[in-house]
Design an enzyme around this catalytic site. Structure first.
Site, PDB file in Angstrom:
ATOM      1  N   ASP A  78       0.828  -1.208   0.000  1.00  0.00           N
ATOM      2  CA  ASP A  78       0.000   0.000   0.000  1.00  0.00           C
ATOM      3  C   ASP A  78       0.863   1.259   0.000  1.00  0.00           C
ATOM      4  O   ASP A  78       0.815   2.056   0.927  1.00  0.00           O
ATOM      5  CB  ASP A  78      -0.946  -0.032   1.211  1.00  0.00           C
ATOM      6  CG  ASP A  78      -1.786  -1.298   1.251  1.00  0.00           C
ATOM      7  OD1 ASP A  78      -2.944  -1.256   0.794  1.00  0.00           O
ATOM      8  OD2 ASP A  78      -1.270  -2.333   1.712  1.00  0.00           O
ATOM      9  N   HIS A 243      -2.888  -9.680  -1.289  1.00  0.00           N
ATOM     10  CA  HIS A 243      -3.141  -8.286  -0.904  1.00  0.00           C
ATOM     11  C   HIS A 243      -4.160  -8.181   0.224  1.00  0.00           C
ATOM     12  O   HIS A 243      -3.972  -7.439   1.186  1.00  0.00           O
ATOM     13  CB  HIS A 243      -3.645  -7.471  -2.092  1.00  0.00           C
ATOM     14  CG  HIS A 243      -4.011  -6.062  -1.708  1.00  0.00           C
ATOM     15  ND1 HIS A 243      -3.072  -5.153  -1.266  1.00  0.00           N
ATOM     16  CD2 HIS A 243      -5.216  -5.415  -1.638  1.00  0.00           C
ATOM     17  CE1 HIS A 243      -3.663  -4.004  -0.957  1.00  0.00           C
ATOM     18  NE2 HIS A 243      -4.969  -4.140  -1.169  1.00  0.00           N
ATOM     19  N   HIS A 252     -10.384  -2.842   7.495  1.00  0.00           N
ATOM     20  CA  HIS A 252     -11.048  -3.725   6.533  1.00  0.00           C
ATOM     21  C   HIS A 252     -11.535  -5.026   7.171  1.00  0.00           C
ATOM     22  O   HIS A 252     -12.455  -5.664   6.657  1.00  0.00           O
ATOM     23  CB  HIS A 252     -10.117  -4.039   5.364  1.00  0.00           C
ATOM     24  CG  HIS A 252      -9.873  -2.856   4.471  1.00  0.00           C
ATOM     25  ND1 HIS A 252     -10.863  -2.282   3.715  1.00  0.00           N
ATOM     26  CD2 HIS A 252      -8.746  -2.148   4.215  1.00  0.00           C
ATOM     27  CE1 HIS A 252     -10.363  -1.275   3.027  1.00  0.00           C
ATOM     28  NE2 HIS A 252      -9.081  -1.156   3.315  1.00  0.00           N
ATOM     29  N   HIS A 278      -3.440  -4.221   2.433  1.00  0.00           N
ATOM     30  CA  HIS A 278      -4.833  -3.750   2.421  1.00  0.00           C
ATOM     31  C   HIS A 278      -5.150  -2.882   3.630  1.00  0.00           C
ATOM     32  O   HIS A 278      -5.565  -1.738   3.462  1.00  0.00           O
ATOM     33  CB  HIS A 278      -5.797  -4.939   2.313  1.00  0.00           C
ATOM     34  CG  HIS A 278      -7.153  -4.567   1.793  1.00  0.00           C
ATOM     35  ND1 HIS A 278      -7.357  -3.683   0.745  1.00  0.00           N
ATOM     36  CD2 HIS A 278      -8.407  -4.980   2.165  1.00  0.00           C
ATOM     37  CE1 HIS A 278      -8.640  -3.580   0.481  1.00  0.00           C
ATOM     38  NE2 HIS A 278      -9.304  -4.343   1.339  1.00  0.00           N
TER      39      HIS A 278
END
Length: 305
Positions: A78, A243, A252, A278
């Protein structure tokens, strides 16, 4: 599940008695974009063919053994923000740690270019977010990368093109593949297609599903290929890279599609670690029902998701 640490840098280090890795780094190419323009279309066509969703043996990348028997690597995710959101500051620290540990390579867990991937093989963001940021000598090692959901929002096929490896020979990005480092096999897994919401409720985002659609066939074939490759592996350690989060206590959270579809394959094949990005943080989570360890390394560019 218990989160074990949250620190400003993520490092995986192994020092076995058997020799493992050597850098394998080739100096960066100095060819201009203009000199490569004639081969762009042909290379993209080849990349698209290689990414067709038919079942096939996963591509293997061999990483030569290092004489002293050690393996050191950095895992980042990221990151691609043209140096903003602390990307440059993290890159500086990576360079220092990389020199101290004499790393062999870098693993990227995806979301390599924000916000919407790359526009094509001539996108200046490749240099602005990668080549011009990770300039430390210690980071001039192979970078093995998977795609994240933000990469799929751009020209995903272009990001997989060997053109970028010609521009900067560190950059080795594929959908799903294996890096064999003798006593350890790294299984890089394309997790974005698993997330159903990207297909059914993309909102204002566009996802590049060329070489992936139809989703069901792609996932079925990928799981079959992974299962076969993992069963064939004779490496002492088996590490999966993707990912999306599988276990996470951050923004998330857990990815239900990965828990339902991918996790059984990992458990059945005694995978030691699952490492993802992520979530923009660092986590280590252990579960009570399996020896599988879950690591999140999405802190290469702290900031908005």
């Amino acid at each position: 599940m218990v989160p074990l640490f949250h620190s400003p840098a993520f490092l995986l280090r192994h020092n076995p008695t058997a020799p493992v890795l050597s850098s394998g780094y080739r100096p960066m190419a100095t060819r201009s974009r203009a000199s490569m323009a004639a081969v762009f279309v042909a290379l993209l066509a080849v990349a698209a063919l290689r990414c067709a969703p038919a079942a096939a043996e996963l591509e293997r990348v061999e990483h030569p053994a290092k004489n002293d028997g050690s393996l050191s690597l950095l895992v980042v995710g990221d990151w691609g923000r043209k140096g903003a959101y602390n990307q440059s500051r993290v890159a500086d620290q990576m360079g220092k740690v990389g020199e101290e540990l004499d790393i062999d390579f870098v693993v990227s867990t995806g979301d390599n270019f924000y916000d919407n991937g790359l526009t094509g093989v001539d996108d200046q963001q490749f240099e602005e977010s990668f080549t011009n940021i990770y300039t430390a000598q210690s980071l001039k090692r192979p970078w093995y990368l998977v795609l994240g959901n933000h990469d799929y929002r751009g020209d995903a096929v272009a990001q997989l093109s060997p053109v970028f490896n010609k521009i900067d020979s560190r950059f080795i990005c594929k959908r799903s593949f294996i890096v064999n480092a003798e006593i350890v096999d790294f299984f890089f897994i394309d997790t974005t297609p698993f997330q159903l919401k990207y297909w059914t409720h993309p909102e204002d985002d566009h996802y590049d599903w060329r070489g992936v659609a139809p989703r069901g066939n792609y996932i079925d074939n990928l799981l079959k290929d992974l299962d076969e490759a993992m069963k064939k592996s004779t490496a002492k350690w088996k590490i999966a890279i993707g990912h999306h989060t599988m276990r996470s206590v951050s923004d998330h959270g857990e990815t239900k599609e990965l828990l339902q579809l991918l996790l059984p394959v990992l458990k059945d094949n005694a995978i030691d670690f699952y490492i993802n990005g992520h979530d923009h943080c660092l986590e280590h989570i252990s579960s009570r029902d399996s020896p599988l360890q879950y690591f999140t390394s999405g802190g290469a560019k702290p900031g908005p998701s």
